[in-house]
Write an enzyme that holds these catalytic residues in place. Structure first.
Site, PDB file in Angstrom:
ATOM      1  N   ASP A  31       0.769  -1.285   0.117  1.00 53.59           N
ATOM      2  CA  ASP A  31      -0.094  -0.098  -0.158  1.00 53.59           C
ATOM      3  C   ASP A  31       0.778   1.319  -0.016  1.00 53.59           C
ATOM      4  O   ASP A  31       1.899   1.227   0.759  1.00 53.59           O
ATOM      5  CB  ASP A  31      -0.882  -0.253   1.442  1.00 53.59           C
ATOM      6  CG  ASP A  31      -2.072   1.043   1.028  1.00 53.59           C
ATOM      7  OD1 ASP A  31      -3.322   0.559   0.908  1.00 53.59           O
ATOM      8  OD2 ASP A  31      -1.920   2.105   1.199  1.00 53.59           O
ATOM      9  N   ILE A  32       0.623   2.253  -0.852  1.00 46.77           N
ATOM     10  CA  ILE A  32       1.197   3.533  -0.821  1.00 46.77           C
ATOM     11  C   ILE A  32       1.264   4.188   0.243  1.00 46.77           C
ATOM     12  O   ILE A  32       2.338   5.052   0.657  1.00 46.77           O
ATOM     13  CB  ILE A  32       0.750   4.257  -2.123  1.00 46.77           C
ATOM     14  CG1 ILE A  32       1.848   5.162  -2.591  1.00 46.77           C
ATOM     15  CG2 ILE A  32      -0.414   5.158  -1.794  1.00 46.77           C
ATOM     16  CD1 ILE A  32       1.543   5.839  -4.117  1.00 46.77           C
ATOM     17  N   GLY A  92     -15.160   3.055   4.443  1.00 47.80           N
ATOM     18  CA  GLY A  92     -13.945   3.682   4.087  1.00 47.80           C
ATOM     19  C   GLY A  92     -13.141   3.222   2.736  1.00 47.80           C
ATOM     20  O   GLY A  92     -12.045   3.302   2.634  1.00 47.80           O
ATOM     21  N   GLN A  93     -14.115   2.768   1.816  1.00 55.67           N
ATOM     22  CA  GLN A  93     -13.486   2.419   0.558  1.00 55.67           C
ATOM     23  C   GLN A  93     -13.127   3.533  -0.355  1.00 55.67           C
ATOM     24  O   GLN A  93     -14.100   4.347  -0.475  1.00 55.67           O
ATOM     25  CB  GLN A  93     -14.645   1.628  -0.233  1.00 55.67           C
ATOM     26  CG  GLN A  93     -14.029   0.931  -1.539  1.00 55.67           C
ATOM     27  CD  GLN A  93     -14.899  -0.002  -2.328  1.00 55.67           C
ATOM     28  OE1 GLN A  93     -16.019  -0.217  -1.708  1.00 55.67           O
ATOM     29  NE2 GLN A  93     -14.335  -0.784  -3.319  1.00 55.67           N
ATOM     30  N   HIS A  99     -10.387  -5.066  -3.393  1.00 54.16           N
ATOM     31  CA  HIS A  99      -8.967  -5.360  -2.632  1.00 54.16           C
ATOM     32  C   HIS A  99      -9.253  -5.789  -1.273  1.00 54.16           C
ATOM     33  O   HIS A  99     -10.220  -5.578  -0.597  1.00 54.16           O
ATOM     34  CB  HIS A  99      -8.142  -4.243  -2.776  1.00 54.16           C
ATOM     35  CG  HIS A  99      -8.708  -2.929  -2.265  1.00 54.16           C
ATOM     36  ND1 HIS A  99      -9.487  -2.207  -2.893  1.00 54.16           N
ATOM     37  CD2 HIS A  99      -8.540  -2.225  -0.974  1.00 54.16           C
ATOM     38  CE1 HIS A  99     -10.022  -1.202  -2.154  1.00 54.16           C
ATOM     39  NE2 HIS A  99      -9.224  -1.048  -1.107  1.00 54.16           N
ATOM     40  N   LEU A 100      -8.303  -6.753  -1.086  1.00 59.64           N
ATOM     41  CA  LEU A 100      -8.220  -7.163   0.516  1.00 59.64           C
ATOM     42  C   LEU A 100      -7.079  -6.776   1.116  1.00 59.64           C
ATOM     43  O   LEU A 100      -5.872  -6.815   0.592  1.00 59.64           O
ATOM     44  CB  LEU A 100      -8.143  -8.857   0.215  1.00 59.64           C
ATOM     45  CG  LEU A 100      -8.152  -9.546   1.946  1.00 59.64           C
ATOM     46  CD1 LEU A 100      -9.208  -9.194   2.689  1.00 59.64           C
ATOM     47  CD2 LEU A 100      -7.987 -10.937   1.614  1.00 59.64           C
ATOM     48  N   HIS A 101      -7.073  -5.837   2.317  1.00 61.23           N
ATOM     49  CA  HIS A 101      -5.796  -5.687   2.978  1.00 61.23           C
ATOM     50  C   HIS A 101      -5.374  -6.426   3.801  1.00 61.23           C
ATOM     51  O   HIS A 101      -6.235  -7.346   4.793  1.00 61.23           O
ATOM     52  CB  HIS A 101      -6.155  -4.362   3.711  1.00 61.23           C
ATOM     53  CG  HIS A 101      -6.779  -2.916   3.157  1.00 61.23           C
ATOM     54  ND1 HIS A 101      -6.159  -1.821   2.987  1.00 61.23           N
ATOM     55  CD2 HIS A 101      -8.146  -2.935   2.832  1.00 61.23           C
ATOM     56  CE1 HIS A 101      -6.761  -0.859   2.551  1.00 61.23           C
ATOM     57  NE2 HIS A 101      -8.079  -1.740   2.335  1.00 61.23           N
TER      58      HIS A 101
HETATM   59  P1  5GP Z   1      -9.509   1.568   0.731  1.00 59.04           P
HETATM   60  O1  5GP Z   1      -9.734   2.595   1.286  1.00 59.04           O
HETATM   61  O2  5GP Z   1     -10.280   1.644  -0.732  1.00 59.04           O
HETATM   62  O3  5GP Z   1     -10.118   0.277   1.219  1.00 59.04           O
HETATM   63  O4  5GP Z   1      -8.074   1.091   0.279  1.00 59.04           O
HETATM   64  C1  5GP Z   1      -7.514   1.721  -0.972  1.00 59.04           C
HETATM   65  C2  5GP Z   1      -6.024   1.627  -0.620  1.00 59.04           C
HETATM   66  O5  5GP Z   1      -5.170   1.741  -1.763  1.00 59.04           O
HETATM   67  C3  5GP Z   1      -5.382   2.959   0.422  1.00 59.04           C
HETATM   68  O6  5GP Z   1      -5.013   2.159   1.542  1.00 59.04           O
HETATM   69  C4  5GP Z   1      -4.650   3.423  -0.488  1.00 59.04           C
HETATM   70  O7  5GP Z   1      -3.581   4.074   0.371  1.00 59.04           O
HETATM   71  C5  5GP Z   1      -4.172   2.566  -1.462  1.00 59.04           C
HETATM   72  N1  5GP Z   1      -3.858   3.334  -2.749  1.00 59.04           N
HETATM   73  C6  5GP Z   1      -4.318   4.078  -3.279  1.00 59.04           C
HETATM   74  N2  5GP Z   1      -3.733   4.816  -4.594  1.00 59.04           N
HETATM   75  C7  5GP Z   1      -2.725   3.711  -4.554  1.00 59.04           C
HETATM   76  C8  5GP Z   1      -1.718   3.659  -5.646  1.00 59.04           C
HETATM   77  O8  5GP Z   1      -1.528   4.178  -6.495  1.00 59.04           O
HETATM   78  N3  5GP Z   1      -0.566   2.537  -5.178  1.00 59.04           N
HETATM   79  C9  5GP Z   1      -0.667   1.924  -4.130  1.00 59.04           C
HETATM   80  N4  5GP Z   1       0.178   1.067  -3.934  1.00 59.04           N
HETATM   81  N5  5GP Z   1      -1.710   2.027  -2.947  1.00 59.04           N
HETATM   82  C10 5GP Z   1      -2.649   3.015  -3.362  1.00 59.04           C
END
Ligand code: 5GP
Ligand code: ZN
Length: 113
Positions: A31-32, A92-93, A99-101
């Protein structure tokens, strides 16, 4: 479909990522903005927007979890880890590509904030 999706771009190699696992149908990368010492996202290469878009009876989540467990072992998260799927705005999406964290490397408090 997925033309402007950042995770589809990562899958196609148009956006760089730090890949930790890849097979024909799935990809895992760091994750970035890591929320833990280890924070990996496991995604299907196919563009699926949310967990609600998985057809009934489709084993997608199970396959994602299987890959996450594989990555957790590969990264030696012996003391435990957390697997999370965020759904929708209140969940929080922020990226609408399933995606699975995989979070680990520290104690994960419960309940989350
Ligand atoms: P969500 O909040 O949708 O569950 O998770 C999305 C995740 O994607 C966040 O934790 C965010 O930091 C990560 N993310 C968003 N854009 C990028 C990217 O361009 N590269 C990477 N590696 N992670 C990303
Ligand atoms: Zn996508």
């Amino acid at each position: 479909m997925g033309d402007h999706c950042v995770f589809c771009k990562i899958t196609r190699g148009e956006v760089p990522s730090n890949k930790v696992y890849e097979d024909e149908k799935f990809l895992a990368f760091t994750d970035i903005h890591p929320a833990a010492p280890t924070h990996v996202l496991v995604i299907p290469k196919e563009h699926v927007e949310t967990v609600e878009d998985i057809p009934s009876g489709n084993p997608m989540v199970s396959l994602l979890a299987e890959r996450a467990v594989r990555v957790a072992k590969q990264l030696n998260l012996r003391e435990g880890y957390r697997l999370v799927i965020n759904h929708g705005d209140n969940g929080g999406q922020t990226v609408y590509h399933l995606h699975l964290h995989l979070l680990g490397g520290r104690f994960m408090a419960w309940p989350p904030g």
